[in-house]
Scaffold this motif. Structure first.
Motif, PDB file in Angstrom:
ATOM      1  N   THR A 196       0.818  -1.219   0.000  1.00 54.01           N
ATOM      2  CA  THR A 196       0.000   0.000   0.000  1.00 54.01           C
ATOM      3  C   THR A 196       0.848   1.264   0.000  1.00 54.01           C
ATOM      4  O   THR A 196       0.306   2.370   0.054  1.00 54.01           O
ATOM      5  CB  THR A 196      -0.943   0.027   1.213  1.00 54.01           C
ATOM      6  OG1 THR A 196      -0.166   0.031   2.424  1.00 54.01           O
ATOM      7  CG2 THR A 196      -1.864  -1.188   1.216  1.00 54.01           C
ATOM      8  N   LEU A 197       2.171   1.118  -0.064  1.00 53.16           N
ATOM      9  CA  LEU A 197       3.027   2.287  -0.209  1.00 53.16           C
ATOM     10  C   LEU A 197       3.026   2.744  -1.662  1.00 53.16           C
ATOM     11  O   LEU A 197       2.819   1.939  -2.572  1.00 53.16           O
ATOM     12  CB  LEU A 197       4.459   1.953   0.214  1.00 53.16           C
ATOM     13  CG  LEU A 197       4.699   1.716   1.711  1.00 53.16           C
ATOM     14  CD1 LEU A 197       6.139   1.276   1.943  1.00 53.16           C
ATOM     15  CD2 LEU A 197       4.391   2.967   2.513  1.00 53.16           C
ATOM     16  N   PRO A 198       3.258   4.030  -1.920  1.00 52.47           N
ATOM     17  CA  PRO A 198       3.316   4.492  -3.311  1.00 52.47           C
ATOM     18  C   PRO A 198       4.484   3.857  -4.049  1.00 52.47           C
ATOM     19  O   PRO A 198       5.512   3.522  -3.454  1.00 52.47           O
ATOM     20  CB  PRO A 198       3.494   6.009  -3.175  1.00 52.47           C
ATOM     21  CG  PRO A 198       4.043   6.216  -1.801  1.00 52.47           C
ATOM     22  CD  PRO A 198       3.465   5.138  -0.959  1.00 52.47           C
ATOM     23  N   SER A 199       4.330   3.699  -5.351  1.00 50.32           N
ATOM     24  CA  SER A 199       5.371   3.065  -6.160  1.00 50.32           C
ATOM     25  C   SER A 199       6.368   4.075  -6.707  1.00 50.32           C
ATOM     26  O   SER A 199       7.356   3.690  -7.335  1.00 50.32           O
ATOM     27  CB  SER A 199       4.733   2.298  -7.324  1.00 50.32           C
ATOM     28  OG  SER A 199       3.984   3.181  -8.150  1.00 50.32           O
ATOM     29  N   MET A 259      -2.248  12.194   4.986  1.00 48.82           N
ATOM     30  CA  MET A 259      -2.426  11.985   3.551  1.00 48.82           C
ATOM     31  C   MET A 259      -1.115  12.276   2.839  1.00 48.82           C
ATOM     32  O   MET A 259      -0.382  13.186   3.229  1.00 48.82           O
ATOM     33  CB  MET A 259      -3.536  12.888   3.017  1.00 48.82           C
ATOM     34  CG  MET A 259      -3.713  12.829   1.492  1.00 48.82           C
ATOM     35  SD  MET A 259      -5.096  13.836   0.880  1.00 48.82           S
ATOM     36  CE  MET A 259      -6.480  12.725   1.184  1.00 48.82           C
ATOM     37  N   ILE A 260      -0.814  11.481   1.810  1.00 47.70           N
ATOM     38  CA  ILE A 260       0.345  11.739   0.975  1.00 47.70           C
ATOM     39  C   ILE A 260      -0.080  11.725  -0.488  1.00 47.70           C
ATOM     40  O   ILE A 260      -1.052  11.071  -0.875  1.00 47.70           O
ATOM     41  CB  ILE A 260       1.486  10.714   1.225  1.00 47.70           C
ATOM     42  CG1 ILE A 260       1.063   9.299   0.797  1.00 47.70           C
ATOM     43  CG2 ILE A 260       1.944  10.737   2.666  1.00 47.70           C
ATOM     44  CD1 ILE A 260       1.623   8.879  -0.534  1.00 47.70           C
ATOM     45  N   LEU A 314      -3.396   9.642  -4.394  1.00 50.62           N
ATOM     46  CA  LEU A 314      -3.582  10.260  -3.075  1.00 50.62           C
ATOM     47  C   LEU A 314      -3.927   9.134  -2.117  1.00 50.62           C
ATOM     48  O   LEU A 314      -4.835   8.333  -2.400  1.00 50.62           O
ATOM     49  CB  LEU A 314      -4.709  11.282  -3.098  1.00 50.62           C
ATOM     50  CG  LEU A 314      -4.460  12.626  -3.787  1.00 50.62           C
ATOM     51  CD1 LEU A 314      -5.789  13.321  -4.047  1.00 50.62           C
ATOM     52  CD2 LEU A 314      -3.563  13.507  -2.932  1.00 50.62           C
ATOM     53  N   ARG A 315      -3.205   9.025  -1.002  1.00 56.91           N
ATOM     54  CA  ARG A 315      -3.440   7.950  -0.043  1.00 56.91           C
ATOM     55  C   ARG A 315      -3.590   8.520   1.363  1.00 56.91           C
ATOM     56  O   ARG A 315      -2.861   9.441   1.738  1.00 56.91           O
ATOM     57  CB  ARG A 315      -2.277   6.941  -0.057  1.00 56.91           C
ATOM     58  CG  ARG A 315      -2.025   6.282  -1.413  1.00 56.91           C
ATOM     59  CD  ARG A 315      -0.716   5.510  -1.415  1.00 56.91           C
ATOM     60  NE  ARG A 315      -0.347   5.078  -2.759  1.00 56.91           N
ATOM     61  CZ  ARG A 315      -0.492   3.834  -3.219  1.00 56.91           C
ATOM     62  NH1 ARG A 315      -0.989   2.894  -2.420  1.00 56.91           N
ATOM     63  NH2 ARG A 315      -0.136   3.526  -4.442  1.00 56.91           N
ATOM     64  N   VAL A 316      -4.531   7.934   2.115  1.00 59.21           N
ATOM     65  CA  VAL A 316      -4.716   8.293   3.522  1.00 59.21           C
ATOM     66  C   VAL A 316      -4.346   7.087   4.370  1.00 59.21           C
ATOM     67  O   VAL A 316      -4.768   5.956   4.086  1.00 59.21           O
ATOM     68  CB  VAL A 316      -6.170   8.714   3.812  1.00 59.21           C
ATOM     69  CG1 VAL A 316      -6.337   9.017   5.306  1.00 59.21           C
ATOM     70  CG2 VAL A 316      -6.555   9.931   2.979  1.00 59.21           C
ATOM     71  N   TYR A 317      -3.555   7.329   5.410  1.00 57.99           N
ATOM     72  CA  TYR A 317      -3.150   6.291   6.349  1.00 57.99           C
ATOM     73  C   TYR A 317      -3.621   6.654   7.755  1.00 57.99           C
ATOM     74  O   TYR A 317      -3.626   7.837   8.128  1.00 57.99           O
ATOM     75  CB  TYR A 317      -1.627   6.126   6.366  1.00 57.99           C
ATOM     76  CG  TYR A 317      -1.030   5.701   5.049  1.00 57.99           C
ATOM     77  CD1 TYR A 317      -0.880   4.354   4.725  1.00 57.99           C
ATOM     78  CD2 TYR A 317      -0.603   6.647   4.121  1.00 57.99           C
ATOM     79  CE1 TYR A 317      -0.328   3.962   3.514  1.00 57.99           C
ATOM     80  CE2 TYR A 317      -0.051   6.266   2.906  1.00 57.99           C
ATOM     81  CZ  TYR A 317       0.081   4.922   2.611  1.00 57.99           C
ATOM     82  OH  TYR A 317       0.632   4.541   1.414  1.00 57.99           O
ATOM     83  N   GLN A 318      -4.007   5.633   8.507  1.00 59.43           N
ATOM     84  CA  GLN A 318      -4.368   5.818   9.909  1.00 59.43           C
ATOM     85  C   GLN A 318      -3.225   5.328  10.787  1.00 59.43           C
ATOM     86  O   GLN A 318      -2.700   4.230  10.586  1.00 59.43           O
ATOM     87  CB  GLN A 318      -5.640   5.049  10.258  1.00 59.43           C
ATOM     88  CG  GLN A 318      -6.078   5.252  11.710  1.00 59.43           C
ATOM     89  CD  GLN A 318      -7.393   4.554  12.027  1.00 59.43           C
ATOM     90  OE1 GLN A 318      -7.973   3.882  11.166  1.00 59.43           O
ATOM     91  NE2 GLN A 318      -7.872   4.711  13.237  1.00 59.43           N
ATOM     92  N   VAL A 319      -2.823   6.161  11.748  1.00 61.68           N
ATOM     93  CA  VAL A 319      -1.723   5.823  12.647  1.00 61.68           C
ATOM     94  C   VAL A 319      -2.265   5.055  13.847  1.00 61.68           C
ATOM     95  O   VAL A 319      -3.193   5.510  14.519  1.00 61.68           O
ATOM     96  CB  VAL A 319      -0.989   7.086  13.124  1.00 61.68           C
ATOM     97  CG1 VAL A 319       0.160   6.720  14.059  1.00 61.68           C
ATOM     98  CG2 VAL A 319      -0.455   7.875  11.925  1.00 61.68           C
ATOM     99  N   GLU A 320      -1.683   3.874  14.092  1.00 61.13           N
ATOM    100  CA  GLU A 320      -2.044   3.066  15.247  1.00 61.13           C
ATOM    101  C   GLU A 320      -0.864   3.033  16.215  1.00 61.13           C
ATOM    102  O   GLU A 320       0.139   3.721  16.007  1.00 61.13           O
ATOM    103  CB  GLU A 320      -2.444   1.669  14.776  1.00 61.13           C
ATOM    104  CG  GLU A 320      -3.647   1.706  13.817  1.00 61.13           C
ATOM    105  CD  GLU A 320      -4.011   0.341  13.261  1.00 61.13           C
ATOM    106  OE1 GLU A 320      -3.085  -0.427  12.940  1.00 61.13           O
ATOM    107  OE2 GLU A 320      -5.216   0.063  13.142  1.00 61.13           O
ATOM    108  N   SER A 321      -0.966   2.248  17.258  1.00 62.62           N
ATOM    109  CA  SER A 321       0.050   2.292  18.320  1.00 62.62           C
ATOM    110  C   SER A 321       1.420   1.812  17.855  1.00 62.62           C
ATOM    111  O   SER A 321       2.455   2.314  18.297  1.00 62.62           O
ATOM    112  CB  SER A 321      -0.410   1.463  19.521  1.00 62.62           C
ATOM    113  OG  SER A 321      -0.661   0.122  19.121  1.00 62.62           O
ATOM    114  N   THR A 322       1.460   0.831  16.957  1.00 63.06           N
ATOM    115  CA  THR A 322       2.746   0.265  16.544  1.00 63.06           C
ATOM    116  C   THR A 322       2.970   0.302  15.032  1.00 63.06           C
ATOM    117  O   THR A 322       3.999  -0.174  14.556  1.00 63.06           O
ATOM    118  CB  THR A 322       2.860  -1.199  17.009  1.00 63.06           C
ATOM    119  OG1 THR A 322       1.778  -1.963  16.443  1.00 63.06           O
ATOM    120  CG2 THR A 322       2.812  -1.291  18.527  1.00 63.06           C
TER     121      THR A 322
END
Length: 331
Positions: free
Chosen positions: A13-16, A34-35, A42-50
C-alpha cells in the motif's frame, strides 16, 4: 524524543514512486495523514500504536505535484503535472476541475475562511482560485523563480532559486508589492519554514545549509540572521574539513514546552533533528534514500519521513544516493 519507528502494515500500500507532498489530517482523537505521489495517487493512512495502515486511495492518470486537505470538510484540492487543479470529495470520491494552469503547481494551500485555494507554480506566479467548478481567479508574478513555500496563517514565506526570499500577507499583493530580502547563505533556497507565530523564518539550501532568521518588525525592516550551519554534509575520508554537501529537500518545526526543534531531510538520505535553543543535533535517522518530505505532528511526538527521488548527487555530483520510495513515522 524517543527513537522508535512505525512502519506500514502492508508494504503493497506504499506508493510506487516518489512522495510529492504530505499533510496530517486528524479527525477527532484519531490520527491520519495523507500523501500524494508521482505515481498519481492520493493515499490516507491511519496511525495506530505500533504501525500505520492505508484506509483510502484515489488513483489519477498523472503524477500529483501538490495538494492540501480539509479533514473537517472532507475536501482535497490537488494538482497534477499538467497544471490541472481538481477538488475531490473524500466521501463520494467525486471531483471537479477548478483550474487549469499553464505550468505545474509547486505548492497548494486551502484558505477556508475565504473558500479559496492558493497555488504557487513552478515559475514565478501565485494564483488565487475560487473553490468551485471553473471559479474565478487572480494572480501575481514575483521577480524570481519560486523554489519553496511555507504558510502559517495569515503569512506566507516564499524562497526563490535566486538568493532571495519574501514574507507577506495576501492583501499585500492586492495593494502593492512584497519586500524581498537577501538570503544570508547566498544560495538557492530548497526549503523554507515559517514559525507558527510568524516571527521567524528558516531557510534551507541546495548546498546543504540551514539559516534561521528573525523577521523584521514594523519599526525595523532588517532581517537578522540568528543561526546558520551546515546540516547535510558527508565527510570525505582523510580530507580535513572537506565533504560532499547534499541539498535539503524539506524542513519543519517541533514545538514542545521549553524546547524548539528544527527537523530536516536531505538528498544524503538522512533525517536530522536539531535542538535550536541549545544548538546541537539531538536525533537522526538514515533512510537509505533521499528524504523528500518531513512533517511534524502539531501536537503528538510524531514525524512523517518520506523518501523519493530528488535528482541529488551532492553539490559536486560526486555521489548518488540509491532511490527507493518509502514512508516511516519517527516517534
Amino acid at each position: 524524543m524517543n527513537r522508535n519507528l512505525l512502519h506500514v502494515t502492508d508494504k503493497n500500500t506504499l506508493p510506487s514512486d516518489s512522495v510529492s507532498c504530505v499533510r496530517w489530517m486528524d479527525k477527532g482523537n484519531q490520527i491520519f495523514f495523507m500523501i500524494s505521489s508521482w505515481d498519481g495517487t492520493l493515499r490516507v493512512y491511519q496511525v495506530e500504536s505500533t504501525s500505520f495502515k492505508q484506509v483510502f486511495i484515489h488513483e489519477t492518470e498523472y503524477p500529483i505535484t501538490a495538494f492540501d486537505v480539509s479533514a473537517e470538510k472532507g475536501k482535497v484540492v490537488y494538482s497534477n503535472l499538467t497544471g490541472q487543479v481538481n477538488m475531490l470529495d473524500l466521501q463520494s470520491k467525486s471531483e471537479v476541475m477548478i483550474h487549469n494552469h499553464a505550468v505545474p503547481i509547486r505548492s497548494l494551500y486551502l484558505i477556508e475562511n475565504s473558500q479559496s485555494a492558493i497555488a504557487f507554480d513552478a515559475d514565478k506566479m501565485i494564483k488565487g482560485i475560487e473553490m468551485r467548478e471553473r471559479g474565478g481567479t487572480w494572480d501575481y508574478s514575483f521577480r524570481y523563480t519560486i523554489s519553496a513555500v511555507s504558510y502559517a496563517a495569515p503569512m506566507f514565506a516564499v524562497g526563490f532559486m535566486q538568493a532571495f526570499f519574501t514574507v507577506f500577507q495576501l492583501n499585500e499583493l492586492r495593494t502593492g508589492h512584497p519586500s524581498y530580502f537577501a538570503n544570508p547563505l547566498n544560495s538557492p533556497c530548497s526549503a523554507i519554514q515559517l514559525s507558527k507565530d510568524c516571527t521567524e523564518v528558516t531557510i534551507a539550501t541546495l548546498d546543504g545549509r540551514i539559516c534561521r532568521m528573525l523577521l523584521p518588525s514594523r519599526q525595523n525592516n532588517n532581517v537578522k540572521s540568528d543561526l546558520a550551519f551546515k546540516a547535510h554534509k558527508k565527510d570525505i575520508e582523510h580530507a580535513n574539513d572537506v565533504g560532499i554537501l547534499f541539498q535539503i529537500n524539506s524542513i519543519d518545526f517541533i514545538y514542545r514546552p521549553g524546547s524548539f526543534y528544527c527537523i530536516s531531510g536531505g538528498g544524503d538520505g538522512m533525517f536530522f533533528i536539531w535542538d535550536i535553543i541549545n544548538r546541537y543535533r539531538c536525533g537522526f535517522l538514515n533512510m537509505g534514500s533521499p528524504v523528500v518530505e518531513v512533517k511534524a505532528h502539531p501536537i503528538q511526538p510524531l514525524v512523517i519521513v518520506c523518501t523519493g527521488y530528488d535528482w541529488s548527487q551532492g553539490i559536486w555530483g560526486l555521489e548518488t544516493i540509491p532511490y527507493t520510495p518509502s514512508i516511516a513515522i519517527y516517534v
